[in-house]
Design a protein around this motif. Structure first.
Motif, PDB file in Angstrom:
ATOM      1  N   ILE A  30      -3.468  11.154  -3.077  1.00 12.82           N
ATOM      2  CA  ILE A  30      -3.607   9.715  -3.331  1.00 12.82           C
ATOM      3  C   ILE A  30      -2.327   9.153  -3.928  1.00 12.82           C
ATOM      4  O   ILE A  30      -1.851   8.091  -3.508  1.00 12.82           O
ATOM      5  CB  ILE A  30      -4.828   9.443  -4.242  1.00 12.82           C
ATOM      6  CG1 ILE A  30      -6.121   9.750  -3.481  1.00 12.82           C
ATOM      7  CG2 ILE A  30      -4.821   8.008  -4.758  1.00 12.82           C
ATOM      8  CD1 ILE A  30      -7.371   9.735  -4.333  1.00 12.82           C
ATOM      9  N   LYS A  31      -1.755   9.858  -4.883  1.00 19.13           N
ATOM     10  CA  LYS A  31      -0.516   9.404  -5.518  1.00 19.13           C
ATOM     11  C   LYS A  31       0.587   9.178  -4.488  1.00 19.13           C
ATOM     12  O   LYS A  31       1.289   8.164  -4.521  1.00 19.13           O
ATOM     13  CB  LYS A  31      -0.055  10.440  -6.552  1.00 19.13           C
ATOM     14  CG  LYS A  31       1.273  10.110  -7.186  1.00 19.13           C
ATOM     15  CD  LYS A  31       1.711  11.203  -8.137  1.00 19.13           C
ATOM     16  CE  LYS A  31       3.099  10.917  -8.673  1.00 19.13           C
ATOM     17  NZ  LYS A  31       3.567  11.974  -9.572  1.00 19.13           N
ATOM     18  N   TYR A  32       0.736  10.122  -3.571  1.00 20.49           N
ATOM     19  CA  TYR A  32       1.807  10.012  -2.584  1.00 20.49           C
ATOM     20  C   TYR A  32       1.424   9.160  -1.373  1.00 20.49           C
ATOM     21  O   TYR A  32       2.223   8.999  -0.462  1.00 20.49           O
ATOM     22  CB  TYR A  32       2.284  11.400  -2.162  1.00 20.49           C
ATOM     23  CG  TYR A  32       3.129  12.014  -3.254  1.00 20.49           C
ATOM     24  CD1 TYR A  32       4.410  11.534  -3.520  1.00 20.49           C
ATOM     25  CD2 TYR A  32       2.629  13.029  -4.051  1.00 20.49           C
ATOM     26  CE1 TYR A  32       5.172  12.057  -4.541  1.00 20.49           C
ATOM     27  CE2 TYR A  32       3.388  13.562  -5.069  1.00 20.49           C
ATOM     28  CZ  TYR A  32       4.666  13.067  -5.315  1.00 20.49           C
ATOM     29  OH  TYR A  32       5.415  13.587  -6.336  1.00 20.49           O
ATOM     30  N   SER A  33       0.214   8.600  -1.395  1.00 22.42           N
ATOM     31  CA  SER A  33      -0.213   7.686  -0.336  1.00 22.42           C
ATOM     32  C   SER A  33      -0.012   6.232  -0.739  1.00 22.42           C
ATOM     33  O   SER A  33      -0.397   5.327  -0.006  1.00 22.42           O
ATOM     34  CB  SER A  33      -1.692   7.919  -0.002  1.00 22.42           C
ATOM     35  OG  SER A  33      -1.856   9.210   0.522  1.00 22.42           O
ATOM     36  N   LEU A  34       0.577   6.019  -1.900  1.00 21.81           N
ATOM     37  CA  LEU A  34       0.841   4.660  -2.352  1.00 21.81           C
ATOM     38  C   LEU A  34       2.213   4.220  -1.870  1.00 21.81           C
ATOM     39  O   LEU A  34       3.206   4.902  -2.089  1.00 21.81           O
ATOM     40  CB  LEU A  34       0.778   4.581  -3.874  1.00 21.81           C
ATOM     41  CG  LEU A  34      -0.566   4.915  -4.512  1.00 21.81           C
ATOM     42  CD1 LEU A  34      -0.446   4.887  -6.031  1.00 21.81           C
ATOM     43  CD2 LEU A  34      -1.639   3.958  -4.044  1.00 21.81           C
ATOM     44  N   VAL A  35       2.234   3.089  -1.198  1.00 22.97           N
ATOM     45  CA  VAL A  35       3.489   2.500  -0.723  1.00 22.97           C
ATOM     46  C   VAL A  35       3.548   1.098  -1.326  1.00 22.97           C
ATOM     47  O   VAL A  35       2.668   0.271  -1.065  1.00 22.97           O
ATOM     48  CB  VAL A  35       3.532   2.426   0.821  1.00 22.97           C
ATOM     49  CG1 VAL A  35       4.811   1.769   1.293  1.00 22.97           C
ATOM     50  CG2 VAL A  35       3.368   3.814   1.425  1.00 22.97           C
ATOM     51  N   ASN A  36       4.559   0.865  -2.142  1.00 22.44           N
ATOM     52  CA  ASN A  36       4.667  -0.418  -2.857  1.00 22.44           C
ATOM     53  C   ASN A  36       3.392  -0.726  -3.644  1.00 22.44           C
ATOM     54  O   ASN A  36       2.865  -1.824  -3.613  1.00 22.44           O
ATOM     55  CB  ASN A  36       4.996  -1.566  -1.902  1.00 22.44           C
ATOM     56  CG  ASN A  36       6.358  -1.403  -1.271  1.00 22.44           C
ATOM     57  OD1 ASN A  36       7.279  -0.900  -1.918  1.00 22.44           O
ATOM     58  ND2 ASN A  36       6.479  -1.800  -0.029  1.00 22.44           N
ATOM     59  N   ARG A  37       2.869   0.317  -4.315  1.00 26.91           N
ATOM     60  CA  ARG A  37       1.669   0.235  -5.148  1.00 26.91           C
ATOM     61  C   ARG A  37       0.401  -0.105  -4.375  1.00 26.91           C
ATOM     62  O   ARG A  37      -0.586  -0.528  -4.944  1.00 26.91           O
ATOM     63  CB  ARG A  37       1.867  -0.732  -6.314  1.00 26.91           C
ATOM     64  CG  ARG A  37       2.913  -0.223  -7.285  1.00 26.91           C
ATOM     65  CD  ARG A  37       3.067  -1.134  -8.433  1.00 26.91           C
ATOM     66  NE  ARG A  37       3.713  -2.363  -7.961  1.00 26.91           N
ATOM     67  CZ  ARG A  37       3.985  -3.395  -8.713  1.00 26.91           C
ATOM     68  NH1 ARG A  37       3.656  -3.384  -9.978  1.00 26.91           N
ATOM     69  NH2 ARG A  37       4.580  -4.451  -8.221  1.00 26.91           N
ATOM     70  N   ARG A  38       0.428   0.077  -3.061  1.00 29.19           N
ATOM     71  CA  ARG A  38      -0.764  -0.160  -2.239  1.00 29.19           C
ATOM     72  C   ARG A  38      -1.115   1.144  -1.524  1.00 29.19           C
ATOM     73  O   ARG A  38      -0.249   1.824  -1.001  1.00 29.19           O
ATOM     74  CB  ARG A  38      -0.505  -1.266  -1.218  1.00 29.19           C
ATOM     75  CG  ARG A  38      -0.170  -2.590  -1.918  1.00 29.19           C
ATOM     76  CD  ARG A  38      -0.123  -3.712  -0.969  1.00 29.19           C
ATOM     77  NE  ARG A  38      -1.502  -4.063  -0.639  1.00 29.19           N
ATOM     78  CZ  ARG A  38      -1.835  -4.830   0.373  1.00 29.19           C
ATOM     79  NH1 ARG A  38      -0.914  -5.310   1.177  1.00 29.19           N
ATOM     80  NH2 ARG A  38      -3.087  -5.117   0.611  1.00 29.19           N
ATOM     81  N   PHE A  39      -2.408   1.416  -1.474  1.00 27.66           N
ATOM     82  CA  PHE A  39      -2.884   2.644  -0.840  1.00 27.66           C
ATOM     83  C   PHE A  39      -2.767   2.526   0.677  1.00 27.66           C
ATOM     84  O   PHE A  39      -3.234   1.558   1.266  1.00 27.66           O
ATOM     85  CB  PHE A  39      -4.344   2.890  -1.233  1.00 27.66           C
ATOM     86  CG  PHE A  39      -4.908   4.154  -0.669  1.00 27.66           C
ATOM     87  CD1 PHE A  39      -4.532   5.382  -1.169  1.00 27.66           C
ATOM     88  CD2 PHE A  39      -5.826   4.108   0.363  1.00 27.66           C
ATOM     89  CE1 PHE A  39      -5.060   6.557  -0.646  1.00 27.66           C
ATOM     90  CE2 PHE A  39      -6.369   5.273   0.883  1.00 27.66           C
ATOM     91  CZ  PHE A  39      -5.978   6.493   0.379  1.00 27.66           C
ATOM     92  N   ASP A  40      -2.135   3.519   1.295  1.00 29.25           N
ATOM     93  CA  ASP A  40      -1.957   3.549   2.748  1.00 29.25           C
ATOM     94  C   ASP A  40      -2.876   4.635   3.310  1.00 29.25           C
ATOM     95  O   ASP A  40      -2.591   5.828   3.185  1.00 29.25           O
ATOM     96  CB  ASP A  40      -0.500   3.832   3.081  1.00 29.25           C
ATOM     97  CG  ASP A  40      -0.184   3.750   4.564  1.00 29.25           C
ATOM     98  OD1 ASP A  40      -1.061   4.102   5.384  1.00 29.25           O
ATOM     99  OD2 ASP A  40       0.946   3.347   4.899  1.00 29.25           O
ATOM    100  N   GLU A  41      -3.973   4.218   3.924  1.00 30.22           N
ATOM    101  CA  GLU A  41      -4.979   5.142   4.450  1.00 30.22           C
ATOM    102  C   GLU A  41      -4.395   6.076   5.508  1.00 30.22           C
ATOM    103  O   GLU A  41      -4.702   7.275   5.540  1.00 30.22           O
ATOM    104  CB  GLU A  41      -6.160   4.363   5.038  1.00 30.22           C
ATOM    105  CG  GLU A  41      -7.250   5.239   5.605  1.00 30.22           C
ATOM    106  CD  GLU A  41      -8.052   5.994   4.566  1.00 30.22           C
ATOM    107  OE1 GLU A  41      -8.511   7.101   4.874  1.00 30.22           O
ATOM    108  OE2 GLU A  41      -8.214   5.483   3.453  1.00 30.22           O
TER     109      GLU A  41
END
Length: 62
Positions: A30-41
């Motif tokens: 989950i931590k590394y799925s954040l792009v610009n503080r938004r979750f990227d599914e």
């Protein structure tokens, strides 16, 4: 159970062991799925698939 034993069981196809490893690494995914503080599914799914691939191709030290 040690992580080594869990990993060997997961590599052998034990779905419970795979689920336990996945649960251990889920916060990191989950931590590394954040792009610009938004979750990227999509990124999350790619990282999860890569984790499963790493389990499948893990080579033990001989």
């Amino acid at each position: 159970m040690s992580f080594d034993e869990l990993l060997y069981r997961a590599k052998a196809g034990d779905m419970d062991a795979k689920a336990e490893i996945f649960a251990m690494y889920r916060p990191l995914l989950i931590k590394y799925s954040l792009v610009n503080r938004r979750f990227d599914e999509d990124l999350y799914q790619e990282l999860a698939a890569e984790l499963m691939k790493c389990i499948r191709y893990f080579r033990d030290a001989e």
